[in-house]
Design a protein around this motif. Structure first.
Motif, PDB file in Angstrom:
ATOM      1  N   ARG A 238       6.680 -91.437  18.888  1.00 23.24           N
ATOM      2  CA  ARG A 238       7.244 -90.104  19.080  1.00 23.24           C
ATOM      3  C   ARG A 238       8.770 -90.125  19.046  1.00 23.24           C
ATOM      4  O   ARG A 238       9.401 -89.213  18.492  1.00 23.24           O
ATOM      5  CB  ARG A 238       6.760 -89.554  20.423  1.00 23.24           C
ATOM      6  CG  ARG A 238       7.183 -88.121  20.702  1.00 23.24           C
ATOM      7  CD  ARG A 238       6.373 -87.135  19.894  1.00 23.24           C
ATOM      8  NE  ARG A 238       6.825 -85.772  20.118  1.00 23.24           N
ATOM      9  CZ  ARG A 238       6.214 -84.699  19.603  1.00 23.24           C
ATOM     10  NH1 ARG A 238       5.141 -84.853  18.847  1.00 23.24           N
ATOM     11  NH2 ARG A 238       6.673 -83.488  19.830  1.00 23.24           N
ATOM     12  N   GLN A 240      10.666 -91.902  17.283  1.00 23.82           N
ATOM     13  CA  GLN A 240      11.183 -92.006  15.923  1.00 23.82           C
ATOM     14  C   GLN A 240      11.234 -90.658  15.205  1.00 23.82           C
ATOM     15  O   GLN A 240      11.809 -90.547  14.114  1.00 23.82           O
ATOM     16  CB  GLN A 240      10.341 -92.992  15.116  1.00 23.82           C
ATOM     17  CG  GLN A 240      10.350 -94.410  15.677  1.00 23.82           C
ATOM     18  CD  GLN A 240      11.751 -94.931  15.965  1.00 23.82           C
ATOM     19  OE1 GLN A 240      12.651 -94.799  15.141  1.00 23.82           O
ATOM     20  NE2 GLN A 240      11.943 -95.491  17.147  1.00 23.82           N
ATOM     21  N   GLY A 241      10.673 -89.634  15.809  1.00 25.64           N
ATOM     22  CA  GLY A 241      10.760 -88.293  15.224  1.00 25.64           C
ATOM     23  C   GLY A 241      11.966 -87.511  15.679  1.00 25.64           C
ATOM     24  O   GLY A 241      12.254 -86.437  15.131  1.00 25.64           O
ATOM     25  N   ILE A 242      12.700 -88.016  16.671  1.00 25.58           N
ATOM     26  CA  ILE A 242      13.827 -87.253  17.212  1.00 25.58           C
ATOM     27  C   ILE A 242      14.939 -87.087  16.180  1.00 25.58           C
ATOM     28  O   ILE A 242      15.408 -85.966  15.922  1.00 25.58           O
ATOM     29  CB  ILE A 242      14.368 -87.915  18.491  1.00 25.58           C
ATOM     30  CG1 ILE A 242      13.326 -87.822  19.616  1.00 25.58           C
ATOM     31  CG2 ILE A 242      15.680 -87.254  18.927  1.00 25.58           C
ATOM     32  CD1 ILE A 242      13.733 -88.551  20.886  1.00 25.58           C
ATOM     33  N   PRO A 244      15.043 -87.511  12.704  1.00 28.03           N
ATOM     34  CA  PRO A 244      14.795 -86.728  11.489  1.00 28.03           C
ATOM     35  C   PRO A 244      14.363 -85.290  11.748  1.00 28.03           C
ATOM     36  O   PRO A 244      14.492 -84.454  10.847  1.00 28.03           O
ATOM     37  CB  PRO A 244      13.683 -87.514  10.777  1.00 28.03           C
ATOM     38  CG  PRO A 244      12.994 -88.262  11.858  1.00 28.03           C
ATOM     39  CD  PRO A 244      14.050 -88.596  12.857  1.00 28.03           C
ATOM     40  N   ARG A 245      13.853 -84.988  12.947  1.00 31.47           N
ATOM     41  CA  ARG A 245      13.313 -83.651  13.176  1.00 31.47           C
ATOM     42  C   ARG A 245      14.122 -82.807  14.159  1.00 31.47           C
ATOM     43  O   ARG A 245      13.925 -81.593  14.234  1.00 31.47           O
ATOM     44  CB  ARG A 245      11.860 -83.752  13.674  1.00 31.47           C
ATOM     45  CG  ARG A 245      10.885 -84.168  12.578  1.00 31.47           C
ATOM     46  CD  ARG A 245      10.816 -83.082  11.500  1.00 31.47           C
ATOM     47  NE  ARG A 245       9.985 -83.472  10.377  1.00 31.47           N
ATOM     48  CZ  ARG A 245      10.424 -83.996   9.243  1.00 31.47           C
ATOM     49  NH1 ARG A 245      11.729 -84.237   9.107  1.00 31.47           N
ATOM     50  NH2 ARG A 245       9.611 -84.291   8.262  1.00 31.47           N
ATOM     51  N   GLU A 246      15.038 -83.411  14.906  1.00 33.55           N
ATOM     52  CA  GLU A 246      15.791 -82.627  15.879  1.00 33.55           C
ATOM     53  C   GLU A 246      17.303 -82.691  15.673  1.00 33.55           C
ATOM     54  O   GLU A 246      18.047 -81.943  16.304  1.00 33.55           O
ATOM     55  CB  GLU A 246      15.447 -83.086  17.304  1.00 33.55           C
ATOM     56  CG  GLU A 246      13.968 -82.919  17.640  1.00 33.55           C
ATOM     57  CD  GLU A 246      13.679 -83.164  19.110  1.00 33.55           C
ATOM     58  OE1 GLU A 246      14.470 -82.703  19.954  1.00 33.55           O
ATOM     59  OE2 GLU A 246      12.649 -83.806  19.417  1.00 33.55           O
ATOM     60  N   ALA A 249      20.689 -82.943   9.377  1.00 35.57           N
ATOM     61  CA  ALA A 249      20.864 -84.006   8.384  1.00 35.57           C
ATOM     62  C   ALA A 249      22.329 -84.360   8.180  1.00 35.57           C
ATOM     63  O   ALA A 249      22.654 -85.462   7.743  1.00 35.57           O
ATOM     64  CB  ALA A 249      20.240 -83.578   7.060  1.00 35.57           C
TER      65      ALA A 249
END
Length: 433
Positions: A238, A240-242, A244-246, A249
């Motif tokens: 979980r 590792q989603g911080i 790219p998703r929060e 870019a």
């Protein structure tokens, strides 16, 4: 921000090169000795004594044990700016594999009580030798400049705490507050090269030590236990989603889980799992967002797993981003370029490595200028890059990393002297009414 007039490169003493040539052998011997006798963070007692003993005969007011094992050398030379130049002192728990005749074989007891090999795998020994060389040349040429030189030798950089320890010990109350903070770090670039950036050049670092609580039991009956290893696995995925998703870019950041420890045997479900999480970022907004997201994930996964206790989260090893003041950087780089030529002074994009040198400027309100000093054999660097094999080059923290003594040492001394002269007042100006 505006600055008072300072040296131009034509103000550098003509005899400076001769003095450095006469000093090279002593500095090289000192460097080899430091490399062979590294000391872990907060244990830099021998190193600090060597620094103090080197500075005193030069006329510096020397204060030891600042912020632990830190050393401050103060050279007052009339009215003018206060220029702070900083080096770090500590080494790393790494076993050296360079094969050098002066390679370290030192072993020491770390903070956790375990014996570890010790190596100057990050080049702090080169930083010390360069600053002591620059201090010597500046002291010997005191008739050409006015102001105050504040030479700061900082402990525990590798723990990202030494700078704050020195500040908390009254660095800027006990000593003059600098008008600028200067420093350099040896890097895997060709020796003889200076690389710099303006604005954020090194990332902030934050480390979280986490304990996830479960309920132990037999591996054959997982229904009677609460598995903290499974909990940790979900947390790691979980987390590792911080980025790219929060995080936008356009914002650079890195999140690494570098430590996972749990259990003692394959058929026993343990009652706890420990994680070590490290974050690199460049702005306080991104830094805060990531830290909050990590804590949210940890608490949510613990609740989803029916953990008997909430996670324990201890944030440590924090350092702000290293940010070069644009105007101060331009002024310093002008001096470095005049010293080395534009082909040897190059722009370096921001790196995700971290330094706590930024604490000094933040705490005293002075601009910071920090640059990178090439330390690799130029021919080996060129060969590796020509082959498209940069991985062949040893980098900081590698057991194979050790800067070539020359021209790294001479370049580092010259860079610090040129940068300091860019800020110190020429003696002929200081004497004017």
């Amino acid at each position: 921000m505006t600055f008072a007039s300072a040296h131009s490169t034509t103000d550098l003493p003509d005899s400076l090169g001769d003095r450095l040539a006469g000093l090279q052998h002593r500095l090289a011997d000192l460097y080899r000795d430091l490399h062979e006798h590294p000391e872990l963070s907060l244990q830099e007692h021998r190193t600090a004594r060597q620094v103090a003993e080197f500075l005193r005969p030069l006329g510096f007011e020397v204060t030891e044990n600042v912020g632990g094992t830190g050393v401050v050398g103060l050279l007052r030379n009339g009215d003018g700016p206060v220029v702070m130049v900083r080096s770090d002192l500590d080494a790393l728990p790494v076993r050296e594999d360079t094969g050098l005749t002066y390679a370290s074989t030192v072993r020491a007891t770390g903070a956790d009580g375990q014996e570890v090999p010790v190596m100057h795998a990050c080049g702090h020994d080169m930083h010390i030798a360069c600053l002591l060389g620059a201090a010597t040349l500046l002291a010997e040429s005191a008739g050409t400049w006015a102001g105050t030189l504040l030479a700061v030798f900082q402990p525990a950089e590798e723990l990202a705490r030494g700078a704050q320890d020195m500040v908390d010990d009254g660095l800027f109350e006990r000593f003059p507050v600098p008008d600028v903070v200067l420093g350099q770090h040896v890097a895997p670039l060709p020796a003889g090269t200076i690389a710099y950036g303006s604005g954020p050049i090194m990332a902030a670092t934050d480390t979280a030590n986490v304990v996830l609580h479960g309920r132990g039991g037999h591996g054959s009956r997982p229904e009677s236990a609460i598995d903290p290893v499974l909990m940790a696995a979900h947390v790691i995925t979980r987390l590792q989603g911080i980025i790219p998703r929060e995080i936008a870019a356009s914002e650079a950041a890195v999140l690494t889980v570098g430590r996972l420890q749990a259990g003692t045997k394959d058929n026993i479900i343990p009652d706890r799992a420990e994680l070590g999480i490290n974050v690199r970022s460049y702005t306080e907004q991104t830094r805060s967002l990531i830290r909050s997201a990590i804590e949210r994930v940890l608490h949510a996964e613990a609740e989803a797993s029916a953990a008997p206790e909430p996670p324990e989260i201890e944030w440590s090893s924090a350092a702000p981003p290293t940010v070069n003041d644009p105007e101060a950087t331009a002024r310093t780089v002008t001096a470095l370029t005049a010293q080395f030529g534009s082909h040897n002074v190059v722009v370096q994009p921001p790196v995700t490595a971290s330094e706590d040198v930024g604490v000094f400027g933040r705490e005293c309100g002075a601009p910071t200028v920090f640059w990178f000093l090439g330390g690799l054999d130029p021919d080996e660097f060129t060969a590796a890059m020509t082959q498209g094999r940069p991985e062949l080059l040893p980098t900081n923290h590698s057991p194979y990393f050790a800067p070539v003594i020359e021209p790294t040492l001479t370049t580092g001394v010259q860079a610090l002297v040129a940068a300091a002269f860019a800020w110190l007042t020429p003696q002929n100006q200081a004497a004017r009414p």
